[in-house]
Design an enzyme around this catalytic site. Sequence first.
Site, PDB file in Angstrom:
ATOM      1  N   ALA A 154       5.649  -8.388   0.744  1.00 38.52           N
ATOM      2  CA  ALA A 154       5.624  -6.639  -0.241  1.00 38.52           C
ATOM      3  C   ALA A 154       3.794  -6.188   0.446  1.00 38.52           C
ATOM      4  O   ALA A 154       4.281  -4.907   0.669  1.00 38.52           O
ATOM      5  CB  ALA A 154       6.387  -7.221  -1.271  1.00 38.52           C
ATOM      6  N   TYR A 155       3.112  -6.554  -0.300  1.00 36.81           N
ATOM      7  CA  TYR A 155       1.754  -6.594   0.287  1.00 36.81           C
ATOM      8  C   TYR A 155       1.421  -6.200   1.405  1.00 36.81           C
ATOM      9  O   TYR A 155       1.213  -5.294   1.191  1.00 36.81           O
ATOM     10  CB  TYR A 155       1.174  -7.926  -0.383  1.00 36.81           C
ATOM     11  CG  TYR A 155      -0.414  -7.319  -0.680  1.00 36.81           C
ATOM     12  CD1 TYR A 155      -0.966  -6.588  -1.749  1.00 36.81           C
ATOM     13  CD2 TYR A 155      -1.636  -7.289   0.074  1.00 36.81           C
ATOM     14  CE1 TYR A 155      -2.272  -6.240  -1.717  1.00 36.81           C
ATOM     15  CE2 TYR A 155      -2.823  -6.986   0.018  1.00 36.81           C
ATOM     16  CZ  TYR A 155      -2.988  -6.364  -0.834  1.00 36.81           C
ATOM     17  OH  TYR A 155      -4.184  -5.556  -0.947  1.00 36.81           O
ATOM     18  N   CYS A 156       1.593  -6.840   2.244  1.00 37.51           N
ATOM     19  CA  CYS A 156       1.492  -6.708   3.994  1.00 37.51           C
ATOM     20  C   CYS A 156       2.387  -5.101   4.534  1.00 37.51           C
ATOM     21  O   CYS A 156       1.679  -4.519   4.759  1.00 37.51           O
ATOM     22  CB  CYS A 156       1.560  -7.923   4.623  1.00 37.51           C
ATOM     23  SG  CYS A 156       0.146  -9.433   4.335  1.00 37.51           S
ATOM     24  N   SER A 158       3.055  -2.728   2.347  1.00 34.90           N
ATOM     25  CA  SER A 158       3.236  -1.593   2.247  1.00 34.90           C
ATOM     26  C   SER A 158       1.820  -1.381   2.578  1.00 34.90           C
ATOM     27  O   SER A 158       1.413  -0.499   2.619  1.00 34.90           O
ATOM     28  CB  SER A 158       2.847  -2.190   0.339  1.00 34.90           C
ATOM     29  OG  SER A 158       2.285  -3.255   0.218  1.00 34.90           O
ATOM     30  N   LYS A 159       0.240  -2.071   2.640  1.00 32.19           N
ATOM     31  CA  LYS A 159      -0.803  -1.518   2.691  1.00 32.19           C
ATOM     32  C   LYS A 159      -0.810  -1.292   4.553  1.00 32.19           C
ATOM     33  O   LYS A 159      -1.309  -0.943   4.655  1.00 32.19           O
ATOM     34  CB  LYS A 159      -1.549  -3.289   3.282  1.00 32.19           C
ATOM     35  CG  LYS A 159      -2.060  -3.394   1.947  1.00 32.19           C
ATOM     36  CD  LYS A 159      -2.633  -2.265   0.990  1.00 32.19           C
ATOM     37  CE  LYS A 159      -2.973  -2.149  -0.767  1.00 32.19           C
ATOM     38  NZ  LYS A 159      -3.526  -1.460  -0.600  1.00 32.19           N
TER      39      LYS A 159
END
Length: 298
Positions: A154-156, A158-159
Amino acid sequence: MTDHQRLLSGRTAVVTGGARGLGKAIAEELASRGVHVALLGLEGDALAQTATELPTASRSWPVDITDDDAMAHTAEDVHRLMGPVSIVVANAGVAEAGPFLDSDPHSWRRVIEVNLIGSAVTARSFLPHLLDTRGHYLQIASIASIGAVPMMSAYCASKAGVESFTHSLRAETAPCGVSVGIAYLNWIDTDMIRDADRYTVMRKLRSHMPRPARAISSAEHMARRVVTSVERRASSVYVPGWLRSSQLVRGVLPGVITRVSRRQLTHSRYTATGLLGAGGRAARRATVRDDGRPTDPR
């Protein structure tokens, strides 16, 4: 007055996620250079405390940055009470880690909503003001924008999304005199990272990174570099500087990371962390009502 203060003194800046960590450090650095700061985020008490501690006339607004209507009203309030906005720093972000299949769907979605959708809502809300002032928009990104790693899908995602969004926005606004920058940052000493280190999955991820990529920098150091990039209206800033070279090899990174993962990771050892740090807990509390809009974070 120093050269730093002359460049930005008297301007009004918006910083999202300003209650703690990097956002708070950026607000402090801006204020030290004479900027009046509007602090936005979910943690109303912490935001208000930070605003009172800044040496310039600064204010805070408790708001969920993923709420279009609330952000539009906040932008109007900021303009009415603090004057024209010429700097926006889209900093607010949350993270979780662990195997994708074990992740909570709501937590996974919330990371995307805050980091990507929230950044877009921030830009949509304040871009009319930046067009009037020919101002500068800065998107806080990450090393994860360049190379995605396992256990942080999710973090990757989103970034990587905010990176593409920033490049597109820069091209759109360039003819209008609005500059758009992106900050590629490595690990920062914040409560989110300290919380992450309690989990085996995060410790394992960092242990398999090259030694320079494991290093943690202070929020204050990151903030100084970020605010200097705002002064220069730079299109990008990399902290630490070696991150810039990773752009040259990003095409081969997925294959390299997959080979390392095949040898080193066993999913059965790890569990999902949920949203990390105090900011993650605040994002978790900002639940969604039946009509699809977030609840009041206050």
